[in-house]
Motif scaffolding. Sequence first.
Motif, mmCIF file in Angstrom:
data_model
loop_
_atom_site.group_PDB
_atom_site.id
_atom_site.type_symbol
_atom_site.label_atom_id
_atom_site.label_comp_id
_atom_site.label_asym_id
_atom_site.label_seq_id
_atom_site.Cartn_x
_atom_site.Cartn_y
_atom_site.Cartn_z
ATOM 1 N N THR A 72 29.675 9.036 -63.893
ATOM 2 C CA THR A 72 30.738 9.767 -63.195
ATOM 3 C C THR A 72 31.628 8.760 -62.453
ATOM 4 O O THR A 72 31.244 8.240 -61.398
ATOM 5 N N PRO A 73 32.805 8.448 -63.009
ATOM 6 C CA PRO A 73 33.618 7.346 -62.475
ATOM 7 C C PRO A 73 33.903 7.420 -60.974
ATOM 8 O O PRO A 73 33.818 6.394 -60.290
ATOM 9 N N GLU A 74 34.202 8.608 -60.430
ATOM 10 C CA GLU A 74 34.536 8.703 -58.999
ATOM 11 C C GLU A 74 33.318 8.325 -58.139
ATOM 12 O O GLU A 74 33.464 7.661 -57.105
ATOM 13 N N LEU A 75 32.124 8.744 -58.578
ATOM 14 C CA LEU A 75 30.911 8.435 -57.813
ATOM 15 C C LEU A 75 30.533 6.958 -57.978
ATOM 16 O O LEU A 75 30.136 6.297 -57.011
ATOM 17 N N ALA A 76 30.654 6.451 -59.198
ATOM 18 C CA ALA A 76 30.363 5.022 -59.434
ATOM 19 C C ALA A 76 31.292 4.169 -58.570
ATOM 20 O O ALA A 76 30.866 3.177 -57.973
ATOM 21 N N ALA A 77 32.559 4.575 -58.483
ATOM 22 C CA ALA A 77 33.522 3.831 -57.657
ATOM 23 C C ALA A 77 33.113 3.898 -56.185
ATOM 24 O O ALA A 77 33.157 2.880 -55.472
ATOM 25 N N GLU A 78 32.693 5.071 -55.745
ATOM 26 C CA GLU A 78 32.298 5.229 -54.333
ATOM 27 C C GLU A 78 31.159 4.273 -53.967
ATOM 28 O O GLU A 78 31.235 3.563 -52.957
ATOM 29 N N VAL A 79 30.105 4.222 -54.788
ATOM 30 C CA VAL A 79 28.980 3.348 -54.429
ATOM 31 C C VAL A 79 29.300 1.868 -54.685
ATOM 32 O O VAL A 79 28.703 0.991 -54.059
ATOM 33 N N THR A 80 30.252 1.592 -55.571
ATOM 34 C CA THR A 80 30.695 0.201 -55.777
ATOM 35 C C THR A 80 31.348 -0.344 -54.507
ATOM 36 O O THR A 80 31.168 -1.515 -54.148
ATOM 37 N N ILE A 81 32.106 0.541 -53.819
ATOM 38 C CA ILE A 81 32.878 0.100 -52.655
ATOM 39 C C ILE A 81 32.037 0.112 -51.369
ATOM 40 O O ILE A 81 32.356 -0.596 -50.408
ATOM 41 N N GLN A 82 30.933 0.870 -51.367
ATOM 42 C CA GLN A 82 30.085 0.929 -50.160
ATOM 43 C C GLN A 82 29.750 -0.448 -49.579
ATOM 44 O O GLN A 82 29.915 -0.666 -48.366
ATOM 45 N N PRO A 83 29.260 -1.406 -50.369
ATOM 46 C CA PRO A 83 28.924 -2.707 -49.757
ATOM 47 C C PRO A 83 30.130 -3.464 -49.207
ATOM 48 O O PRO A 83 29.969 -4.307 -48.317
ATOM 49 N N VAL A 84 31.323 -3.190 -49.731
ATOM 50 C CA VAL A 84 32.529 -3.836 -49.182
ATOM 51 C C VAL A 84 32.785 -3.289 -47.779
ATOM 52 O O VAL A 84 33.041 -4.041 -46.835
ATOM 53 N N ASP A 85 32.669 -1.971 -47.630
ATOM 54 C CA ASP A 85 32.873 -1.334 -46.323
ATOM 55 C C ASP A 85 31.743 -1.668 -45.342
ATOM 56 O O ASP A 85 31.988 -1.934 -44.172
ATOM 57 N N LEU A 86 30.493 -1.606 -45.824
ATOM 58 C CA LEU A 86 29.349 -1.615 -44.913
ATOM 59 C C LEU A 86 28.789 -3.010 -44.676
ATOM 60 O O LEU A 86 28.230 -3.292 -43.621
ATOM 61 N N LEU A 87 28.915 -3.900 -45.663
ATOM 62 C CA LEU A 87 28.295 -5.229 -45.544
ATOM 63 C C LEU A 87 29.342 -6.336 -45.386
ATOM 64 O O LEU A 87 29.008 -7.454 -45.032
ATOM 65 N N ASP A 88 30.605 -6.035 -45.727
ATOM 66 C CA ASP A 88 31.686 -7.010 -45.597
ATOM 67 C C ASP A 88 31.545 -8.186 -46.570
ATOM 68 O O ASP A 88 31.779 -9.342 -46.202
ATOM 69 N N VAL A 89 31.141 -7.888 -47.809
ATOM 70 C CA VAL A 89 31.026 -8.921 -48.847
ATOM 71 C C VAL A 89 32.412 -9.290 -49.384
ATOM 72 O O VAL A 89 33.369 -8.538 -49.215
ATOM 73 N N ASP A 90 32.481 -10.437 -50.053
ATOM 74 C CA ASP A 90 33.758 -10.945 -50.571
ATOM 75 C C ASP A 90 34.047 -10.497 -52.001
ATOM 76 O O ASP A 90 35.005 -10.987 -52.618
ATOM 77 N N ALA A 91 33.196 -9.629 -52.567
ATOM 78 C CA ALA A 91 33.450 -9.114 -53.918
ATOM 79 C C ALA A 91 32.729 -7.787 -54.073
ATOM 80 O O ALA A 91 31.709 -7.538 -53.430
ATOM 81 N N ALA A 92 33.280 -6.946 -54.942
ATOM 82 C CA ALA A 92 32.580 -5.745 -55.388
ATOM 83 C C ALA A 92 32.106 -6.012 -56.809
ATOM 84 O O ALA A 92 32.731 -6.777 -57.541
ATOM 85 N N ILE A 93 30.974 -5.412 -57.200
ATOM 86 C CA ILE A 93 30.522 -5.478 -58.598
ATOM 87 C C ILE A 93 30.406 -4.045 -59.074
ATOM 88 O O ILE A 93 29.833 -3.202 -58.376
ATOM 89 N N ILE A 94 31.000 -3.773 -60.233
ATOM 90 C CA ILE A 94 31.086 -2.384 -60.695
ATOM 91 C C ILE A 94 29.682 -1.782 -60.829
ATOM 92 O O ILE A 94 28.777 -2.414 -61.373
ATOM 93 N N PHE A 95 29.503 -0.592 -60.282
ATOM 94 C CA PHE A 95 28.202 0.053 -60.346
ATOM 95 C C PHE A 95 27.980 0.600 -61.744
ATOM 96 O O PHE A 95 28.649 1.541 -62.182
#
Length: 343
Positions: free
Chosen positions: A51-74
């Motif tokens: 489900t693309p919208e949900l995969a996108a949501e969890v892909t972005i979670q670590p960017v918001d919550l952990l402040d990493v320098d990259a996202a990796i597609i879920f």
Amino acid sequence: MQLKNDLLLRAALGQPTERTPVWLMRQAGRILPEYRAVRERLSGFKELVETPELAAEVTIQPVDLLDVDAAIIFSDILVVPEAMGCTYEMIEKRGPIFPKTVKTAADVASMRIADPHEHLGYVLDAIKVTKRELNGRVPLIGFAGAPWTIFAYMVEGSGSKTFSHARKMLYEDPELSHTLLQKITATTIAYLQAQVEAGADLIQIFDSWAGILPPAHYKEFSYRYISEICKALPNIPVTIFAKGAFFAMADFAQLDCQVIGLDWNMNVQETRQIIGDNKTLQGNLDPCALYNDFAGVERETKKMLDAFGGDRHIANLGHGVYPDTDPEKVKCFIQTVKEYSQR
Ligand SMILES: Cc1c2[nH]c(c1CCC(=O)O)Cc1[nH]c(c(CCC(=O)O)c1C)Cc1[nH]c(c(CCC(=O)O)c1C)Cc1[nH]c(c(C)c1CCC(=O)O)C2
């Protein structure tokens, strides 16, 4: 779209950076309560992946919550065998199972070279949604399994300590093994090119089961296909992470890729000597170091950064973060990299 934080890409290409970029393999996943909350609403792992919208949501979670320098597609490396005709099931707390495995020449013949737009459109859509929602905050990493690792799951039918069925096939029928590996490679190349078209900024190849092959088999049945994949992706930075493949590093130095991933068994200085100065290294803190108290996490992270020495380094763990790791320790790792590596 101009990236606001392009540290990962500059480090991959060997350009100067103000500090070392940092992300974690498996950063989107069970370490985050916010991930588990999304996951619990669903029928299972596959619904999330598909489900693309949900995969996108969890892909972005670590960017918001952990402040990493990259996202990796879920997603998962096992979507490729599925697209070829070998479906998987993800069993809670046990891992993947393939109801139908590949054993005979007829099985290999029945596997298709998949068209990514037809069979993996949900991943491409997830990449497009993620890119839109990230809005240039950090680069997005696309990925696939290395052909040998995918072969290992297709033949074995599940995870395994030894993958002895898969390794047996290399001895018993090398020709048939190559036929299957070629089909996986063709599918993977088309899939990764489609990920780049959809917006992926860097590609990582996971050869998770590299370390169980003898060196000669590794060269014949894994390395040559990885090399083909690198040549097919000339316009995008590529990272090769081959777990346990210390014996293949002299060959890896010759690959048309920009980044080599190190697991925590690998000696950083020795690997740097073998790889030379023309590639970036990624890694390689022991995931278990994050079970330390905060002072211990800081100390181990600094030791790791010192070993790499700053230039041409992307900070990461030596493999995926373990699901029972405290997210606060993960944040401590990330903040330590950001502060200690300032130039
Ligand atoms: C071998 C492999 C797989 N999948 C993957 C690999 C290569 C990397 C490695 O060596 O770890 C790659 C992968 N799988 C997943 C990602 C997501 C992106 C990220 O790194 O954050 C990535 C990059 C999600 C996932 N893939 C899986 C989960 C856990 C399932 C869940 O959330 O219910 C996640 C978040 C399941 C999975 N998927 C796989 C196994 C063996 C398992 C079961 C073990 C486990 O549960 O950790 C196959």
